[in-house]
Design a protein around this motif. Structure first.
Motif, mmCIF file in Angstrom:
data_model
loop_
_atom_site.group_PDB
_atom_site.id
_atom_site.type_symbol
_atom_site.label_atom_id
_atom_site.label_comp_id
_atom_site.label_asym_id
_atom_site.label_seq_id
_atom_site.Cartn_x
_atom_site.Cartn_y
_atom_site.Cartn_z
ATOM 1 N N MET A 187 39.326 32.307 48.494
ATOM 2 C CA MET A 187 40.382 31.224 47.886
ATOM 3 C C MET A 187 40.777 31.486 46.898
ATOM 4 S SD MET A 187 41.261 27.254 47.557
ATOM 5 C CE MET A 187 39.189 26.169 47.237
ATOM 6 N N ILE A 188 42.279 31.709 46.843
ATOM 7 C CA ILE A 188 43.042 31.622 45.563
ATOM 8 C C ILE A 188 43.762 30.706 45.216
ATOM 9 C CG2 ILE A 188 44.653 33.069 44.534
ATOM 10 C CD1 ILE A 188 44.467 35.029 46.688
ATOM 11 N N VAL A 189 42.907 30.051 43.608
ATOM 12 C CA VAL A 189 43.759 28.979 42.926
ATOM 13 C C VAL A 189 44.782 29.808 42.251
ATOM 14 C CG1 VAL A 189 43.355 27.452 41.706
ATOM 15 C CG2 VAL A 189 42.178 27.537 43.438
ATOM 16 N N ALA A 190 45.870 29.524 41.493
ATOM 17 C CA ALA A 190 46.996 29.592 41.266
ATOM 18 C C ALA A 190 46.642 29.743 39.617
ATOM 19 C CB ALA A 190 48.701 29.252 40.700
ATOM 20 N N VAL A 191 46.830 29.626 38.128
ATOM 21 C CA VAL A 191 45.944 29.066 37.351
ATOM 22 C C VAL A 191 47.204 29.858 36.266
ATOM 23 C CG1 VAL A 191 43.435 29.111 37.365
ATOM 24 C CG2 VAL A 191 44.604 31.119 36.591
ATOM 25 N N PRO A 192 47.608 29.570 35.156
ATOM 26 C CA PRO A 192 48.694 29.641 33.933
ATOM 27 C C PRO A 192 47.658 31.254 33.632
ATOM 28 C CG PRO A 192 47.688 27.464 33.478
ATOM 29 C CD PRO A 192 46.949 28.554 34.517
ATOM 30 N N GLY A 193 48.907 31.958 32.935
ATOM 31 C CA GLY A 193 48.693 33.222 32.381
ATOM 32 C C GLY A 193 47.642 32.782 30.935
ATOM 33 N N GLY A 194 47.314 32.374 30.638
ATOM 34 C CA GLY A 194 46.043 32.316 29.743
ATOM 35 C C GLY A 194 45.168 32.309 29.862
ATOM 36 N N VAL A 195 45.128 32.020 31.033
ATOM 37 C CA VAL A 195 44.064 31.448 31.867
ATOM 38 C C VAL A 195 42.781 32.849 32.125
ATOM 39 C CG1 VAL A 195 42.208 30.348 32.993
ATOM 40 C CG2 VAL A 195 43.758 28.899 32.273
ATOM 41 N N THR A 196 44.342 33.021 32.982
ATOM 42 C CA THR A 196 43.879 34.458 33.635
ATOM 43 C C THR A 196 43.642 35.434 32.977
ATOM 44 O OG1 THR A 196 46.465 33.960 35.540
ATOM 45 C CG2 THR A 196 45.111 36.462 35.308
ATOM 46 N N ILE A 197 44.607 35.619 31.667
ATOM 47 C CA ILE A 197 43.597 36.879 30.653
ATOM 48 C C ILE A 197 42.427 36.258 30.079
ATOM 49 C CG2 ILE A 197 44.583 37.671 28.212
ATOM 50 C CD1 ILE A 197 47.523 36.693 29.143
ATOM 51 N N ALA A 198 42.801 34.904 30.172
ATOM 52 C CA ALA A 198 40.490 34.647 29.578
ATOM 53 C C ALA A 198 39.701 35.218 30.346
ATOM 54 C CB ALA A 198 40.895 33.129 29.008
ATOM 55 N N LEU A 199 40.174 35.037 31.795
ATOM 56 C CA LEU A 199 38.918 35.523 32.731
ATOM 57 C C LEU A 199 39.179 36.988 32.766
ATOM 58 C CD1 LEU A 199 39.745 32.763 35.879
ATOM 59 C CD2 LEU A 199 38.393 33.040 34.042
ATOM 60 N N VAL A 200 40.176 37.197 32.592
ATOM 61 C CA VAL A 200 39.422 39.026 33.138
ATOM 62 C C VAL A 200 38.939 40.006 31.792
ATOM 63 C CG1 VAL A 200 40.678 40.976 32.466
ATOM 64 C CG2 VAL A 200 41.427 39.335 34.541
ATOM 65 N N LEU A 201 39.097 38.956 30.602
ATOM 66 C CA LEU A 201 38.615 39.303 29.233
ATOM 67 C C LEU A 201 37.099 38.763 29.181
ATOM 68 C CD1 LEU A 201 40.610 38.782 26.318
ATOM 69 C CD2 LEU A 201 40.118 40.958 26.855
ATOM 70 N N LEU A 202 36.589 37.692 30.048
ATOM 71 C CA LEU A 202 34.921 37.236 29.801
ATOM 72 C C LEU A 202 34.808 38.193 31.112
ATOM 73 C CD1 LEU A 202 32.896 34.998 29.705
ATOM 74 C CD2 LEU A 202 33.752 33.786 31.637
ATOM 75 N N GLN A 203 35.293 39.006 31.789
ATOM 76 C CA GLN A 203 34.086 39.926 33.586
ATOM 77 C C GLN A 203 34.306 40.277 32.383
ATOM 78 O OE1 GLN A 203 36.965 39.848 36.074
ATOM 79 N NE2 GLN A 203 36.728 37.909 37.024
ATOM 80 N N LEU A 204 35.084 41.638 31.256
ATOM 81 C CA LEU A 204 34.545 42.979 31.019
ATOM 82 C C LEU A 204 33.622 42.775 29.815
ATOM 83 C CD1 LEU A 204 38.184 43.808 30.536
ATOM 84 C CD2 LEU A 204 36.401 45.215 32.150
ATOM 85 N N ILE A 205 34.088 41.279 29.371
ATOM 86 C CA ILE A 205 33.022 41.040 28.672
ATOM 87 C C ILE A 205 30.876 41.144 28.510
ATOM 88 C CG2 ILE A 205 31.260 39.312 26.793
ATOM 89 C CD1 ILE A 205 34.851 38.738 25.773
ATOM 90 N N VAL A 206 31.054 40.575 30.389
ATOM 91 C CA VAL A 206 29.622 40.270 30.611
ATOM 92 C C VAL A 206 29.345 41.263 31.301
ATOM 93 C CG1 VAL A 206 28.768 39.238 32.688
ATOM 94 C CG2 VAL A 206 30.174 37.650 31.121
ATOM 95 N N ALA A 207 30.400 42.166 31.440
ATOM 96 C CA ALA A 207 29.889 43.251 32.633
ATOM 97 C C ALA A 207 29.787 44.517 31.413
ATOM 98 C CB ALA A 207 31.659 44.036 33.167
ATOM 99 N N VAL A 208 30.062 44.235 30.266
ATOM 100 C CA VAL A 208 29.405 45.408 29.122
ATOM 101 C C VAL A 208 27.971 44.746 28.903
ATOM 102 C CG1 VAL A 208 30.365 46.647 26.753
ATOM 103 C CG2 VAL A 208 32.202 46.372 28.542
ATOM 104 N N ALA A 209 28.270 44.035 28.439
ATOM 105 C CA ALA A 209 27.331 43.077 27.765
ATOM 106 C C ALA A 209 25.924 43.383 29.059
ATOM 107 C CB ALA A 209 27.288 41.652 27.495
ATOM 108 N N ALA A 210 26.203 43.653 30.051
ATOM 109 C CA ALA A 210 25.012 43.277 31.051
ATOM 110 C C ALA A 210 24.578 45.013 31.298
ATOM 111 C CB ALA A 210 25.766 42.553 32.480
#
Length: 61
Positions: A1-24
């Protein structure tokens, strides 16, 4: 399921994923693999800049 979110939220989610990937990667993998993941995350940040500008511009409109 895809849920539309505002641009700022999209950016924050991508940053969160990248931070977690690098840390892990640094905590779980050998240094050569963690360096590779970190470099790819950096490349992703560079590649995403124009998209993020567009998302933020659309949010202001």
């Amino acid at each position: 399921m895809i849920v539309a979110v505002p641009g700022g939220v999209t950016i924050a989610l991508v940053l969160l994923q990248l931070i977690v990937a690098v840390a892990a990667s640094w905590s779980a993998w050998p240094v050569w693999a963690a360096v590779t993941v970190t470099a790819l995350a950096g490349a992703c940040l560079v590649a995403e800049r124009s998209r993020w500008r567009g998302l933020l511009r659309a949010a202001r409109a």
